[in-house]
Write a protein that holds these residues in place. Structure first.
Motif, short mmCIF file in Angstrom:
data_model
loop_
_atom_site.label_atom_id
_atom_site.label_comp_id
_atom_site.label_asym_id
_atom_site.label_seq_id
_atom_site.Cartn_x
_atom_site.Cartn_y
_atom_site.Cartn_z
N LEU A 187 0.84 -1.20 0.00
CA LEU A 187 0.00 0.00 0.00
C LEU A 187 0.88 1.26 0.00
O LEU A 187 1.85 1.35 0.75
N GLU A 188 0.52 2.22 -0.87
CA GLU A 188 1.27 3.46 -0.96
C GLU A 188 1.01 4.35 0.26
O GLU A 188 -0.03 4.23 0.92
N ASP A 193 0.10 7.47 0.55
CA ASP A 193 -1.10 8.31 0.50
C ASP A 193 -2.38 7.51 0.69
O ASP A 193 -3.44 8.07 0.98
N ASP A 194 -2.29 6.18 0.52
CA ASP A 194 -3.48 5.34 0.65
C ASP A 194 -3.78 4.95 2.10
O ASP A 194 -4.88 4.47 2.41
N TRP A 195 -2.82 5.11 2.99
CA TRP A 195 -3.05 4.80 4.42
C TRP A 195 -3.96 5.87 5.03
O TRP A 195 -3.88 7.03 4.69
#
Length: 496
Positions: free
Chosen positions: A16-17, A19-21
């Motif tokens: 997971l990148e 910014d996606d957290w």
């Protein structure tokens, strides 16, 4: 620490990148606070989920004791109030009792130290206060005499000291010394015991010369009588010597006090006979300084005794409050045990039901107060006569007690804000076939209630089926672990 919030199951978040957290790499303290907020476990407030998670993540080392987990390395105060809160009791009462007990021990130690510093003085601070007031009046009066160069009052005090105090005390001590000296004389005389003049051997010789028989038994009796008399004499002499030493010591003390009093008398008479005003001024100045020093010493003594008095009062109040809390604890425990809607009542009911379903045996969960008023938690198997048996000491039975307790508290809290899962490591190990199947059925029943049960098990420890149907369905298996590649590892990581 990072968070990802989703209403759907996420199979893999390792790629997971940033910014996606939902929250990315938070400081640990902030992450802890955020997690507590997300979990919202109000049923254990003010405790955090980390304090109770051990009852839902049972590892092998946690099966040794149903209630005290291996993470509970500290004293009872570190885990018993938490367990009380889980069982619906007022944990604040027990937390305060543990804190108060430590406070009482500290207060008792401080009081003992203060009493040692005061050399176990039993003087009343109020009496010392009155003496301070008297001495301060004397200082002011003598200071006024110094300022006015008028020594009439001080002269009168010197005369009174000679007549009323010194001479009277000298006469009293002389009388006491005379009495004690007489006692010493009597004691020394008592030590000078004449030796026994009768000699049985000489008596026997005398009888033989006179041609008269002297029976052997008579000689033996006389020997025993003489030995007995000597033993009594020696014991009596020992007591006399002790009393003599004590009396002489008392006389020596009197002689020393008389020497001091006679010196005081001589000094006071010299002062009264003196016509040198400046000499009297110096004498009175010295007396003022001496009395002022006594006042200062009395103030320190008063402060010390007042401090001891305050510490005794604080200790009494703490002990009274400790006893009051014990009464509250007893009442709270009694009410919870009788209230069918209480968490304690429900937990006990579900616990006993679990053991009955799995082992077809009767078991009870009890919460009591020991002699010091502290909580004691027990689980026991009972026979038909309601007597406790030793079966709970066995390894496999103790493991089942732990499982039953964990599931029972989870079920008791189903209507509250509480964890709805339990994890048990190797739960089927060492169990007989019938209890294994009964335990599996019980776990499935609790799953239907909404409690997720997670267990680890080796394939050869699974219950055996009498038919060709598997005892555990593929839909019930979340993860298979093996050594054949990364897919068999828990987090699919490469080995290192």
């Amino acid at each position: 620490m990072s968070f990802f919030i989703s209403s759907e199951t996420q199979p893999d978040l390792t790629s997971l990148e940033e910014d996606d957290w939902s929250h990315y790499e938070l400081p640990f303290a902030k992450a802890k606070s955020l997690l507590d907020g997300y979990l919202d476990l109000r049923d254990i407030d003010p405790w955090k989920f980390r304090n109770v998670i051990g009852y839902f993540l049972r590892m092998q080392g946690d099966y040794d004791n149903v209630f005290k987990l291996q993470r509970h390395a500290g004293g009872d105060k570190d885990w018993k109030p938490i367990l009380a809160r889980i069982l619906g009791l007022d944990d604040a009462i027990f937390t305060e009792r543990y804190e108060l007990k430590a406070d009482i021990e500290m207060k008792a130690a401080l009081l003992a130290a203060a009493e040692r510093d005061a050399q176990d003085s039993e003087e009343d601070p109020e009496k010392i206060g009155a003496l301070i007031q008297l001495r301060e009046l004397e200082v002011r009066r003598m200071q006024d005499e110094l300022n006015s160069f008028d020594f009439e009052g001080f002269d009168a005090d010197k005369t009174s000291a000679i007549v009323d105090r010194i001479d009277a005390r000298i006469a009293e001590l002389n009388q006491t010394r005379y009495t004690l000296s007489h006692t010493v004389s009597e004691l020394e005389r008592g030590l000078k015991v004449d030796s026994i003049s009768f000699d049985p051997q000489k008596a026997e010789t005398l009888f033989e010369e006179a041609g008269v028989s002297f029976p052997e038994q008579v000689k033996v009796d006389f020997d025993q009588l003489i030995a007995f008399n000597r033993a009594i004499t020696e014991e009596r002499s020992s007591y006399i010597r002790e009393e003599l030493t004590s009396t002489k010591k008392e006389i020596a003390d009197i002689v020393e006090e008389l020497r001091h009093l006679n010196a005081q008398r001589k000094e006071n008479l010299q002062y009264l006979r003196s016509e040198d005003v400046f000499e009297k001024y110096r004498t009175l100045s010295a007396e003022v300084a001496k009395t002022a020093a006594e006042v200062d010493l009395l103030h320190r003594q008063h402060n010390t005794l007042s401090n001891i008095q305050n510490k005794r009062r604080e200790l009494r109040e703490a002990k009274a409050h400790y006893a009051e809390l014990q009464g509250k604890a007893e009442e709270a425990l009694r009410e919870a045990g009788q209230d069918r809607s209480s968490l304690l009542f429900k937990t006990r009911e579900y616990f006993s039901g679990q053991i009955k379903d799995i082992l077809r045996r009767d078991a009870i969960l009890s919460v009591t107060l020991n002699g010091e008023g502290n909580l004691e938690f027990r689980t026991d198997f009972v026979d038909g006569n309601e007597l406790s048996t030793s079966e709970a000491d066995g390894t496999s039975f103790k493991k089942l007690l732990c499982v039953a307790f964990d599931l029972a508290i989870a079920r008791a809290h189903l209507d509250g804000a509480f964890p709805r899962f339990v994890f048990h490591d190797g739960v089927f190990e060492l169990l007989d076939p019938r209890p294994k199947q009964n335990l599996l059925n019980s776990i499935r029943g609790y799953t239907q209630l909404g409690i997720q049960s997670i267990i680890t098990v080796m394939d050869f420890d699974l219950p055996k089926s009498d038919s060709s149907e598997p005892t555990v369905l593929d839909s019930e298996i979340v993860l298979r672990l093996h050594d054949d590649g990364e897919k068999g590892r828990l987090f699919h990581f490469q080995s290192w």
